[in-house]
Design a protein around this motif. Structure first.
Motif, mmCIF file in Angstrom:
data_model
loop_
_atom_site.group_PDB
_atom_site.id
_atom_site.type_symbol
_atom_site.label_atom_id
_atom_site.label_comp_id
_atom_site.label_asym_id
_atom_site.label_seq_id
_atom_site.Cartn_x
_atom_site.Cartn_y
_atom_site.Cartn_z
ATOM 1 N N ILE A 151 103.116 -21.161 50.173
ATOM 2 C CA ILE A 151 104.216 -21.609 49.453
ATOM 3 C C ILE A 151 105.304 -19.975 48.640
ATOM 4 O O ILE A 151 104.898 -19.227 48.324
ATOM 5 N N GLY A 152 106.391 -19.977 49.884
ATOM 6 C CA GLY A 152 107.477 -19.136 49.300
ATOM 7 C C GLY A 152 106.015 -17.368 51.073
ATOM 8 O O GLY A 152 105.600 -17.739 51.301
ATOM 9 N N ASP A 153 106.347 -16.824 49.584
ATOM 10 C CA ASP A 153 105.670 -15.714 50.135
ATOM 11 C C ASP A 153 103.706 -15.233 49.505
ATOM 12 O O ASP A 153 103.516 -14.411 49.780
ATOM 13 N N SER A 154 103.245 -16.537 48.816
ATOM 14 C CA SER A 154 102.133 -16.592 48.673
ATOM 15 C C SER A 154 101.832 -17.242 49.036
ATOM 16 O O SER A 154 102.051 -18.139 49.497
ATOM 17 N N VAL A 155 99.761 -17.946 49.346
ATOM 18 C CA VAL A 155 99.297 -18.172 49.739
ATOM 19 C C VAL A 155 98.440 -18.941 48.805
ATOM 20 O O VAL A 155 97.862 -17.782 47.787
ATOM 21 N N VAL A 156 97.560 -20.036 48.123
ATOM 22 C CA VAL A 156 96.747 -21.631 47.583
ATOM 23 C C VAL A 156 96.065 -20.943 48.570
ATOM 24 O O VAL A 156 96.164 -22.167 49.349
ATOM 25 N N MET A 157 94.493 -20.390 48.494
ATOM 26 C CA MET A 157 93.321 -21.354 49.156
ATOM 27 C C MET A 157 92.603 -22.638 48.193
ATOM 28 O O MET A 157 92.524 -22.734 47.941
ATOM 29 N N PHE A 176 93.148 -3.157 52.841
ATOM 30 C CA PHE A 176 91.530 -3.746 51.969
ATOM 31 C C PHE A 176 91.753 -5.339 52.049
ATOM 32 O O PHE A 176 90.714 -5.926 51.036
ATOM 33 N N LYS A 177 93.427 -5.619 52.229
ATOM 34 C CA LYS A 177 93.623 -7.010 52.318
ATOM 35 C C LYS A 177 93.791 -7.573 53.726
ATOM 36 O O LYS A 177 94.482 -6.820 54.657
ATOM 37 N N PRO A 178 94.054 -9.032 54.013
ATOM 38 C CA PRO A 178 94.789 -9.470 55.276
ATOM 39 C C PRO A 178 96.024 -9.164 55.091
ATOM 40 O O PRO A 178 97.005 -9.511 54.064
ATOM 41 N N GLU A 179 97.045 -9.134 55.665
ATOM 42 C CA GLU A 179 98.254 -8.879 55.562
ATOM 43 C C GLU A 179 99.184 -9.456 55.269
ATOM 44 O O GLU A 179 99.200 -10.553 55.890
ATOM 45 N N GLY A 180 99.934 -9.427 53.938
ATOM 46 C CA GLY A 180 100.671 -10.393 53.986
ATOM 47 C C GLY A 180 100.507 -10.987 52.938
ATOM 48 O O GLY A 180 101.414 -11.570 52.088
ATOM 49 N N TRP A 181 99.178 -11.097 51.901
ATOM 50 C CA TRP A 181 98.386 -11.470 50.871
ATOM 51 C C TRP A 181 98.798 -10.802 49.709
ATOM 52 O O TRP A 181 98.876 -9.537 50.212
ATOM 53 N N HIS A 182 99.065 -10.939 48.454
ATOM 54 C CA HIS A 182 98.808 -10.087 47.450
ATOM 55 C C HIS A 182 97.565 -9.990 47.191
ATOM 56 O O HIS A 182 96.371 -10.420 47.351
ATOM 57 N N THR A 183 97.499 -9.261 45.695
ATOM 58 C CA THR A 183 96.320 -9.017 45.464
ATOM 59 C C THR A 183 95.421 -9.830 45.032
ATOM 60 O O THR A 183 93.816 -10.022 45.241
ATOM 61 N N VAL A 184 96.125 -10.362 44.260
ATOM 62 C CA VAL A 184 95.073 -11.798 43.322
ATOM 63 C C VAL A 184 95.556 -13.220 44.519
ATOM 64 O O VAL A 184 96.820 -12.933 44.557
ATOM 65 N N THR A 185 94.759 -14.339 44.445
ATOM 66 C CA THR A 185 94.757 -15.374 45.540
ATOM 67 C C THR A 185 94.669 -16.573 44.752
ATOM 68 O O THR A 185 92.663 -16.512 44.641
ATOM 69 N N PRO A 186 94.688 -17.079 44.474
ATOM 70 C CA PRO A 186 94.269 -18.546 43.895
ATOM 71 C C PRO A 186 93.370 -18.938 44.567
ATOM 72 O O PRO A 186 93.800 -19.182 45.749
ATOM 73 N N ARG A 187 92.303 -19.875 44.163
ATOM 74 C CA ARG A 187 91.353 -20.696 45.312
ATOM 75 C C ARG A 187 90.777 -21.610 44.334
ATOM 76 O O ARG A 187 90.710 -21.687 43.331
#
Length: 121
Positions: free
Chosen positions: A49-55, A4-15
């Motif tokens: 940033i590290g293992d997390s994504v910020v849009m 249900f989400k892109p590979e490597g992404w976390h459930t909550v992503t800041p934008r």
């Protein structure tokens, strides 16, 4: 895509919606050693940033926002100095906190607060 989400992404992503998103991406690269994927068209930049994504998106899409983000890094003192060198304003110099983090805080030129922390051994 994995499930249900892109590979490597976390459930909550800041934008973040900001004026001059290209400059914010550059700040994140300099301040937090981030990497960036810039999709085609009006899609947001994906800043890792590290293992997390910020849009990061332009405020032409939605009204500009500000946020507070808590970022764990390997060396809070180094990350704090890099963020200041990249144009951030200090809110709190690095210090050890009773709950086990060494933390600092800065504000970027877009009004976002970045609490930068390293877990103490």
């Amino acid at each position: 895509m994995s499930g249900f989400k892109p590979e490597g992404w976390h459930t909550v992503t800041p934008r973040l919606f900001v004026r001059d998103p290209v400059a914010l991406v550059e700040f994140l690269k300099l301040g937090f050693d981030a990497s960036c994927t810039r999709p085609e068209g009006d899609a947001p930049a994906e800043v890792w940033i590290g293992d997390s994504v910020v849009m990061v998106s332009s405020d032409a899409v939605r009204a500009a926002t500000t946020s507070v983000l808590y970022v764990y890094v390997k060396d809070v003192d180094l990350a704090y100095q890099r963020a200041i060198a990249a144009g951030a304003t200090s809110i709190e110099e690095p210090n050890d906190l009773p709950y086990g983090d060494r933390r600092a805080a800065v504000t970027d030129g877009w009004g976002n607060t970045w609490q930068i922390a390293t877990r103490l051994p």
